[in-house]
Design a protein around this motif. Structure first.
Motif, short mmCIF file in Angstrom:
data_model
loop_
_atom_site.label_atom_id
_atom_site.label_comp_id
_atom_site.label_asym_id
_atom_site.label_seq_id
_atom_site.Cartn_x
_atom_site.Cartn_y
_atom_site.Cartn_z
N ARG A 124 0.82 -1.21 0.00
CA ARG A 124 0.00 0.00 0.00
C ARG A 124 0.86 1.26 0.00
O ARG A 124 0.38 2.35 -0.29
CB ARG A 124 -0.93 0.01 1.21
N GLU A 125 2.14 1.12 0.34
CA GLU A 125 3.04 2.26 0.42
C GLU A 125 3.92 2.40 -0.84
O GLU A 125 4.13 3.51 -1.33
CB GLU A 125 3.96 2.10 1.64
N VAL A 126 4.45 1.29 -1.32
CA VAL A 126 5.39 1.29 -2.44
C VAL A 126 5.00 0.20 -3.42
O VAL A 126 4.78 -0.95 -3.02
CB VAL A 126 6.84 1.04 -1.97
N LYS A 127 4.91 0.55 -4.70
CA LYS A 127 4.54 -0.44 -5.70
C LYS A 127 5.22 -0.12 -7.02
O LYS A 127 5.25 1.02 -7.45
CB LYS A 127 3.01 -0.48 -5.89
N GLY A 180 11.87 -2.10 -3.33
CA GLY A 180 10.89 -1.53 -2.41
C GLY A 180 10.14 -2.54 -1.58
O GLY A 180 9.20 -2.17 -0.87
N SER A 181 10.52 -3.81 -1.64
CA SER A 181 9.80 -4.81 -0.86
C SER A 181 10.34 -4.89 0.57
O SER A 181 11.44 -4.40 0.86
CB SER A 181 9.91 -6.19 -1.53
N ASP A 182 9.55 -5.50 1.43
CA ASP A 182 9.98 -5.69 2.81
C ASP A 182 10.19 -7.16 3.15
O ASP A 182 10.37 -7.51 4.32
CB ASP A 182 8.97 -5.07 3.78
N ARG A 183 10.19 -8.02 2.12
CA ARG A 183 10.42 -9.44 2.37
C ARG A 183 10.83 -10.13 1.08
O ARG A 183 10.60 -9.63 -0.02
CB ARG A 183 9.19 -10.11 2.97
N PHE A 184 11.43 -11.31 1.24
CA PHE A 184 11.96 -12.05 0.10
C PHE A 184 11.93 -13.53 0.42
O PHE A 184 12.33 -13.96 1.50
CB PHE A 184 13.39 -11.59 -0.20
N ASP A 185 11.45 -14.32 -0.52
CA ASP A 185 11.43 -15.78 -0.40
C ASP A 185 12.41 -16.34 -1.43
O ASP A 185 12.02 -16.62 -2.57
CB ASP A 185 10.02 -16.31 -0.65
N PRO A 186 13.66 -16.53 -1.07
CA PRO A 186 14.65 -16.98 -2.06
C PRO A 186 14.33 -18.33 -2.66
O PRO A 186 14.64 -18.58 -3.83
CB PRO A 186 15.97 -17.00 -1.26
N ASP A 187 13.71 -19.21 -1.87
CA ASP A 187 13.39 -20.55 -2.39
C ASP A 187 12.38 -20.48 -3.54
O ASP A 187 12.36 -21.36 -4.40
CB ASP A 187 12.83 -21.43 -1.27
#
Length: 456
Positions: A148-151, A243-250
């Motif tokens: 909702r903040e960054v896209k 701009g994300s706050d998470r990452f799923d490397p798998d």
């Protein structure tokens, strides 16, 4: 081995012969669909305004600029074609992840035409582009709060075009990793939270620049440049840059070779934002079951996602770009037999009767719709029509026409869509020949497949 190098190596090994037939068949339809969008989109205001700038910086290239008689070098051809492809808002869609075709296929076609690649190599490159782009998008998908903040879409979808171009140039794992390290330096910022302010930019997602930037990064590697070969790794990886706050490397390689995001990409039946399509589907469902005229209507209420209510309403649109993000406008077109199925038309913006009908349409948010949208990637909409005789009719939709699981939009519909878009610009005979060649792309060279892109 770093995650970046693992991904680069896996991508670099992709070949046409390793792909299932249904994936190759889908890729051909995606190419056909987007070529139609590029041809017709080249005549829109946004495309026409961009073309003189590109013409002053390029001439004498070998790559097709669809819908025109121009030839550019790959970067500018991809820039022009990607911009044209998005102008009619009919390019393909993956819910919540934008329009992968416009951020992959223009670069792939331009590079393939430059090097006279085979149709098989082009198809493999396109599938690689879709898989890289959409897997990355899923892996770096932010939390609902952060979204909702960054896209941004072109910010990370540039990797799709980069992958396609790298595969066509037969990059090895090391070269692909270099390209992946360089390409974010050419990516547009995640600007979409500012997109809906008026006037809306005709650049939309700026896929043109993303395609050009991807080709530049690949060309730099070809001249000996190196990039960061751990771009996806660590707490300072690309996901933070995007701009994300998470990452799923798998998620980057999960079920690689088994799950194909390419197959999950949907086609668009209407020339408005994909998020509006379920409102149109619901209204069409009512119109198919009930007999009434627009003069019989007292009001139409649309209950949908709060974000749609906020962004897809407001003042009467002043351009077809703004109209593509306006629910009352889109529904009024349906009621006036002016469906957006062949794109939006500038002249309809001045239609006073259309304005009167749109004024009867109101939007309200639904908390359950928000939950389905953010948690399940659904697009819930409930449309209720109230008539002068006191009757009310309602219908709901959650998955739009053309998306997996939604109302069908198969090869026959895609072919009809292509002919309706291409024929006015290259003539019926050329449109049919071009369609036939694109549908047998695996048997042709790319240059031969494009020989009938002749402007009428």
């Amino acid at each position: 081995m770093s995650l970046t190098q693992d991904v680069a190596g896996t991508i670099a090994r992709l070949t046409y012969d390793a792909l299932p037939q249904n994936v190759c068949d889908k890729a051909k339809l995606l190419v056909l669909d987007l070529v139609g969008c590029m041809i017709a989109g080249s005549r829109t205001r946004g495309a026409v305004q961009l073309m003189p700038h590109l013409t002053t910086t390029d001439s004498g290239g070998c790559c097709t600029v669809f819908g025109t008689s121009l030839r550019f070098h790959p970067g500018n051809a991809a820039h022009a074609n990607a911009n044209s492809a998005s102008m009619l808002t009919l390019d393909d869609s993956y819910v919540l992840f934008g329009h992968p075709g416009s951020s992959v296929i223009p670069a792939a076609l331009a590079v393939a035409e430059e090097i006279d690649a085979s149709g098989k190599d082009l198809l493999a490159a396109i599938v690689g582009g879709y898989e890289m782009s959409l897997r990355l998008g899923a892996a770096i998908r932010p939390s609902e709060k952060r979204d909702r903040e960054v896209k941004g879409l072109g910010t990370w979808q540039i990797y799709g075009a980069c992958t396609a171009a790298g595969l066509l140039h037969r990059f090895n794992a090391e070269q692909m990793a270099d390209a992946y390290g360089l390409v974010p330096m050419h990516a547009p910022l995640p600007f979409l939270r500012k997109f809906h302010s008026r006037p809306m930019s005709l650049l939309k997602n700026n896929y043109g620049w993303a395609n050009k930037g991807a080709i530049m990064a690949v060309d730099l590697v070809r001249t000996g440049f190196h990039g960061n070969r751990t771009i996806f790794d660590g707490d300072d990886g690309f996901w933070v840059m995007a701009g994300s706050d998470r990452f799923d490397p798998d998620g980057m390689l999960d079920r690689w070779g088994e799950r194909y995001f390419t197959l999950e990409t949907g086609f668009r039946a209407f020339g408005v934002c994909r998020w509006i399509h379920t409102s149109i589907d619901a209204l069409r469902s009512i119109l198919a079951r009930q007999t009434f005229t627009r003069d019989d209507i007292v009001s139409i209420r649309v209950e949908t996602v709060s974000e749609f209510v906020r962004d897809f309403n407001g003042p009467w649109p002043e351009s077809t770009i703004e109209a593509a993000f306006h629910i009352p406008y889109a529904l009024a077109l349906e009621l006036h037999d002016k469906s957006s199925s062949s794109g939006l038309r500038e002249e309809d913006l001045a239609d006073e009767e259309l304005k009167k009908t749109a004024a009867k349409i109101s939007l309200s948010s639904d908390a359950s719709a928000d939950e389905k949208f953010y948690a399940k990637k659904l697009l819930p909409a409930r449309v209720t029509v109230a008539l002068k005789n006191g009757a009310t009719h309602s219908a709901e939709a959650e998955i739009p026409t053309g998306a997996p699981g939604g109302p069908a939009f198969g090869q026959a519909e895609i072919e009809a869509k292509f002919l309706s878009l291409a024929t006015p610009h290259i003539g019926e005979a050329n449109a049919k020949r071009l369609m036939g060649d694109l549908l047998q792309l695996e048997a042709l060279s790319v240059r031969k497949a494009l020989q009938f892109c002749v402007v009428a």
